[in-house]
Design a protein around this motif. Structure first.
Motif, PDB file in Angstrom:
ATOM      1  N   ASP A  65      -1.305  12.592  13.637  1.00 55.06           N
ATOM      2  CA  ASP A  65      -1.209  13.255  14.778  1.00 55.06           C
ATOM      3  C   ASP A  65      -1.665  12.122  16.044  1.00 55.06           C
ATOM      4  O   ASP A  65      -1.270  12.306  17.218  1.00 55.06           O
ATOM      5  N   PRO A  73      -1.769  30.618   9.063  1.00 56.33           N
ATOM      6  CA  PRO A  73      -2.207  30.837  10.436  1.00 56.33           C
ATOM      7  C   PRO A  73      -3.103  31.691  10.753  1.00 56.33           C
ATOM      8  O   PRO A  73      -4.111  31.797  11.707  1.00 56.33           O
ATOM      9  N   ASN A  92      -2.897  19.901  15.551  1.00 52.54           N
ATOM     10  CA  ASN A  92      -1.953  20.246  16.890  1.00 52.54           C
ATOM     11  C   ASN A  92      -2.711  20.892  17.924  1.00 52.54           C
ATOM     12  O   ASN A  92      -2.260  20.535  19.163  1.00 52.54           O
ATOM     13  N   MET A  93      -3.702  21.675  17.661  1.00 51.00           N
ATOM     14  CA  MET A  93      -4.283  22.280  18.684  1.00 51.00           C
ATOM     15  C   MET A  93      -5.312  21.449  19.251  1.00 51.00           C
ATOM     16  O   MET A  93      -5.391  21.396  20.729  1.00 51.00           O
ATOM     17  N   VAL A 152      -6.680  29.984  10.129  1.00 54.48           N
ATOM     18  CA  VAL A 152      -6.829  29.273  11.318  1.00 54.48           C
ATOM     19  C   VAL A 152      -7.301  29.960  12.570  1.00 54.48           C
ATOM     20  O   VAL A 152      -8.378  29.849  13.326  1.00 54.48           O
ATOM     21  N   LYS A 180      -3.007  20.442   9.877  1.00 56.97           N
ATOM     22  CA  LYS A 180      -1.845  20.051  10.721  1.00 56.97           C
ATOM     23  C   LYS A 180      -1.889  20.924  12.022  1.00 56.97           C
ATOM     24  O   LYS A 180      -1.815  20.496  13.070  1.00 56.97           O
ATOM     25  N   LEU A 181      -1.949  22.235  11.571  1.00 60.93           N
ATOM     26  CA  LEU A 181      -2.094  23.225  12.794  1.00 60.93           C
ATOM     27  C   LEU A 181      -3.185  23.086  13.588  1.00 60.93           C
ATOM     28  O   LEU A 181      -3.162  22.813  14.979  1.00 60.93           O
ATOM     29  N   ASP A 194       2.004  30.798   2.200  1.00 58.01           N
ATOM     30  CA  ASP A 194       1.987  29.971   3.531  1.00 58.01           C
ATOM     31  C   ASP A 194       1.731  30.693   4.538  1.00 58.01           C
ATOM     32  O   ASP A 194       1.200  30.426   5.824  1.00 58.01           O
ATOM     33  N   THR A 200      -1.054  22.115   5.752  1.00 57.67           N
ATOM     34  CA  THR A 200      -0.745  22.923   6.579  1.00 57.67           C
ATOM     35  C   THR A 200      -1.790  23.386   7.538  1.00 57.67           C
ATOM     36  O   THR A 200      -1.521  23.335   8.734  1.00 57.67           O
ATOM     37  N   ALA A 201      -2.792  23.737   7.100  1.00 57.57           N
ATOM     38  CA  ALA A 201      -3.886  24.349   7.926  1.00 57.57           C
ATOM     39  C   ALA A 201      -4.609  23.250   8.823  1.00 57.57           C
ATOM     40  O   ALA A 201      -4.919  23.080  10.129  1.00 57.57           O
TER      41      ALA A 201
END
Length: 272
Positions: free
Chosen positions: A78, A36, A204-205, A39, A200-201, A32, A197-198
């Motif tokens: 989202d 980031p 968010n952005m 990303v 979702k990140l 995990d 996870t990627a």
């Protein structure tokens, strides 16, 4: 350009069933940690899509997410959080999933394989060239999503995507592709993990940056948030107290009167 589906490649770990709980957790966490960084490498692509999205929304357009399975659910998540967080209409950011609302909770067999349903689902919203459509698919090969974006391109609708494989078919049909290459999953092929996870990140952005650019944040506060529960009413009251340097009682009265943090602050400053 060659296309390798790294999201489907064998895990870097084997004999998972022989690992202790502690070993499993440490190894999942180690994987995990790489997300980031993946990303970060995609930031220029993310910036390009957001810049285009902001311009379209300023002109009255909407942002659509379309996906299947985990990817579709993340888009819906989202989109659904934009109205309470930023006080915008639920018609500004819209999430669509292959198989319809049933698929949010349960897998709908073969829904992602349709090459006609995605465009039908978009047309139900009277999609137009004012809008932006972002296809979400970890694999970058989901027929439902690819075909929907192809139809968008034919109708001069701006397209983007979020995928976790390099040079995928989805990237090739997207005008503004975002590729976050996270590599093999801890459990081989389980793209709800690092790939999810990627995604979702990145989501968010996209919405957070877009909404800030559209003026829905003041300083660092959610001044347009919906006051839909006691926690948010209390948060709004504290925002007003801090912004205006007034007592909790005064702030609470202003919030009850104007039912909006932004309006409470504006009207107080204007002497109303």
């Amino acid at each position: 350009m060659s296309f390798t589906k790294t999201t489907e490649q064998d895990s870097n770990y084997d004999h998972l069933e022989k690992m202790s709980v502690n070993e499993l957790l440490k190894n999942i966490n180690n994987e995990d940690k790489t997300v980031p960084l993946a990303v970060e490498k995609a930031l220029p692509q993310i910036e390009s899509l957001i810049t285009q999205t902001v311009e379209k929304l300023k002109q009255g357009g909407r942002l659509f997410y379309i996906g299947a399975g985990t990817s579709g659910r993340l888009g819906i998540l989202d989109a659904s959080e934009c109205p309470p967080t930023f006080g915008v209409s639920p018609n500004l950011v819209i999430g669509i999933i292959a198989g319809g609302d049933t698929a949010i909770r349960n897998a709908v067999e073969f829904a992602e394989d349709s090459i006609s349903q995605g465009w039908k689902d978009l047309k139900a919203y009277n999609i137009s060239e004012n809008d932006v459509v972002v296809g979400i698919a970890a694999s970058g090969t989901t027929p439902y999503v690819i075909a929907a974006l192809e139809n968008c391109n034919e109708n001069n609708i701006l397209t983007g995507c979020i995928t976790c494989n390099k040079n995928s078919p989805l990237s090739k049909v997207s005008k503004y592709p975002i590729e976050v290459i996270v590599g093999p999953e801890f459990v081989t092929g389980s793209s709800r993990m690092k790939a999810g996870t990627a995604q979702k990140l990145v989501l968010n952005m996209i919405t957070t940056t877009t909404m800030i650019q559209l003026g829905h944040i003041k300083g660092n506060k959610m001044v347009d948030m919906q006051l839909s529960n006691n926690k948010l009413v209390n948060r709004g009251t504290k925002m007003i107290m801090k912004a205006l340097n007034i007592s909790e009682n005064e702030a609470s009265k202003l919030l009850k009167k104007y039912k909006s943090v932004r309006l409470a602050i504006q009207n107080y400053n204007n002497g109303n």
